[in-house]
Design an enzyme around this catalytic site. Structure first.
Site, PDB file in Angstrom:
ATOM      1  CB  ALA A  36      44.355  54.884  43.516  1.00  0.00           C
ATOM      2  CG  HIS A  38      46.444  49.484  39.777  1.00  0.00           C
ATOM      3  ND1 HIS A  38      45.758  48.623  38.843  1.00  0.00           N
ATOM      4  CD2 HIS A  38      45.560  49.531  40.829  1.00  0.00           C
ATOM      5  CE1 HIS A  38      44.714  48.285  39.295  1.00  0.00           C
ATOM      6  NE2 HIS A  38      44.580  48.831  40.445  1.00  0.00           N
ATOM      7  CG  HIS A  41      43.132  51.671  37.179  1.00  0.00           C
ATOM      8  ND1 HIS A  41      43.735  51.570  38.233  1.00  0.00           N
ATOM      9  CD2 HIS A  41      41.674  51.670  37.655  1.00  0.00           C
ATOM     10  CE1 HIS A  41      42.899  51.686  39.323  1.00  0.00           C
ATOM     11  NE2 HIS A  41      41.611  51.461  38.870  1.00  0.00           N
ATOM     12  CD  GLN A  67      32.156  53.291  44.439  1.00  0.00           C
ATOM     13  OE1 GLN A  67      31.517  53.819  43.513  1.00  0.00           O
ATOM     14  NE2 GLN A  67      32.828  52.096  44.261  1.00  0.00           N
ATOM     15  CB  VAL A 183      46.629  43.325  35.552  1.00  0.00           C
ATOM     16  CG1 VAL A 183      48.035  43.465  35.330  1.00  0.00           C
ATOM     17  CG2 VAL A 183      46.103  43.749  34.081  1.00  0.00           C
ATOM     18  CB  SER A 193      43.391  51.354  44.293  1.00  0.00           C
ATOM     19  OG  SER A 193      42.975  51.538  42.778  1.00  0.00           O
TER      20      SER A 193
HETATM   21  O1  PAF Z   1      35.666  49.957  40.088  1.00  0.00           O
HETATM   22  C1  PAF Z   1      35.642  51.413  40.560  1.00  0.00           C
HETATM   23  O2  PAF Z   1      36.457  51.808  40.312  1.00  0.00           O
HETATM   24  C2  PAF Z   1      34.344  52.086  40.928  1.00  0.00           C
HETATM   25  O3  PAF Z   1      33.398  51.173  41.492  1.00  0.00           O
HETATM   26  C3  PAF Z   1      33.679  52.538  39.745  1.00  0.00           C
HETATM   27  C4  PAF Z   1      33.132  51.774  38.685  1.00  0.00           C
HETATM   28  C5  PAF Z   1      34.626  53.567  39.082  1.00  0.00           C
HETATM   29  C6  PAF Z   1      32.374  53.383  40.234  1.00  0.00           C
HETATM   30  O4  PAF Z   1      32.712  54.353  41.195  1.00  0.00           O
END
Ligand code: PAF
Length: 290
Positions: A36, A38, A41, A67, A183, A193
């Site tokens: 997702a 943007h 990233h 997570q 950002v 996201s």
């Molecule tokens: O920040 C994220 O997108 C996630 O927590 C990560 C670091 C990719 C781990 O799944």
């Protein structure tokens, strides 16, 4: 637009794609993501590219089930691989690693996980038990698979960044962990996201998070208590925001006393629900006269 990055989904494809370049002495850059993607990233990819020059730049796209807690948004988390590949192409990414859950977790649930220590159960960790063990476990696995020289994470997830840095240092993982600036939209909203869950009205309400942090930063020259008072006043004047926490801490997230000397660096951190969407943000500030 640059060439489409190579998409790999298995550990062995990933290893094969990187071995020769690593042996040739090239530095490997890595941006772990849950997709997702943007502009936030994209800025992490730009930063990683600066670090490794013409070396291989790897982005992982993996929605890590470990997570997410019960009742969180694992099932509805946006999965947009085609659009993600386009953003990666625009940033000159060489390799996108998008594994299936079984590729990352051959046994489920994993038996050995990474314990984040006490910092894993404060702030976001208090509201999301087990979240940071899930983050650190998958990041350790991804570091083991990609074996990057440098990995870039956003400062927007500040507690995550501090914990990953700590893990890399304490477990001697041999990777340089870099935190890139958040950002923001022109109105201050930090890119996330999860912003795509917000309707138009909620999107306006969500601006309260960055306004609150800015109020703290502006009042910080009068001290810690003044910064917190200003932030709380800003929140009281805002609508549609259900606060989880608002705290000032030291940059390493240890507690910040009220009577710290002028010039002390601090971090203001906030988490709040807007509708059903949980948002977080943070800002660095200086206590007392700059
Ligand atoms: O920040 C994220 O997108 C996630 O927590 C990560 C670091 C990719 C781990 O799944």
């Amino acid at each position: 637009m640059s060439a489409t990055p190579r998409l790999v989904t298995t550990r062995s494809e990933l290893a094969d794609a990187l071995t020769a370049r690593r042996q040739a002495g090239e530095r490997v850059g890595f941006v772990p993501t849950m997709g997702a993607l943007h502009e936030g990233h994209a800025s992490l990819m730009t930063r990683a590219r600066e670090e490794v020059g013409s070396g291989p730049l790897v982005v992982s796209v993996f929605v890590n089930p470990l997570q997410f807690g019960p009742g969180e948004d694992l099932d509805r988390y946006p999965r947009t691989l085609d659009a993600d590949l386009e953003i990666c192409a625009g940033q000159g990414v060489d390799l996108v690693f998008a594994p299936a859950v079984e590729e990352v977790y051959p046994t489920w649930p994993p038996v050995v996980t990474v314990d984040p220590g006490p910092l894993g159960s404060v702030l976001d960790g208090a509201s999301r038990p087990g979240h940071f063990a899930g983050v650190l476990t998958v990041v350790a696995k991804l570091f083991g698979l990609v074996r990057p020289d440098v990995a870039v994470f956003g400062q927007k997830d500040y507690q995550q960044l501090v914990l990953i840095r700590r893990m890399a240092a304490d477990l001697c993982l041999g990777v340089d962990v870099i935190g890139a600036e958040t950002v923001r939209e022109p109105d201050g909203l930090a890119l996330s996201s999860r912003n795509r869950y917000l309707d138009d009205e909620q999107r306006l309400h969500a601006q309260a998070l960055s306004r609150t942090l800015r109020a703290a930063a502006e009042a910080a020259s009068y001290g810690v208590a003044a910064a917190l008072d200003a932030a709380r006043a800003e929140l009281r004047a805002s609508q549609g925001v259900d606060l989880d926490y608002l705290e000032l801490r030291r940059p390493d997230l240890s507690p910040l006393a009220e009577d710290v000397p002028s010039g002390t660096q601090a971090r203001a951190l906030i988490a709040a629900r807007v509708g059903t969407t949980r948002l977080i943000d943070n800002l660095s500030l200086t206590i007392g006269r700059p």
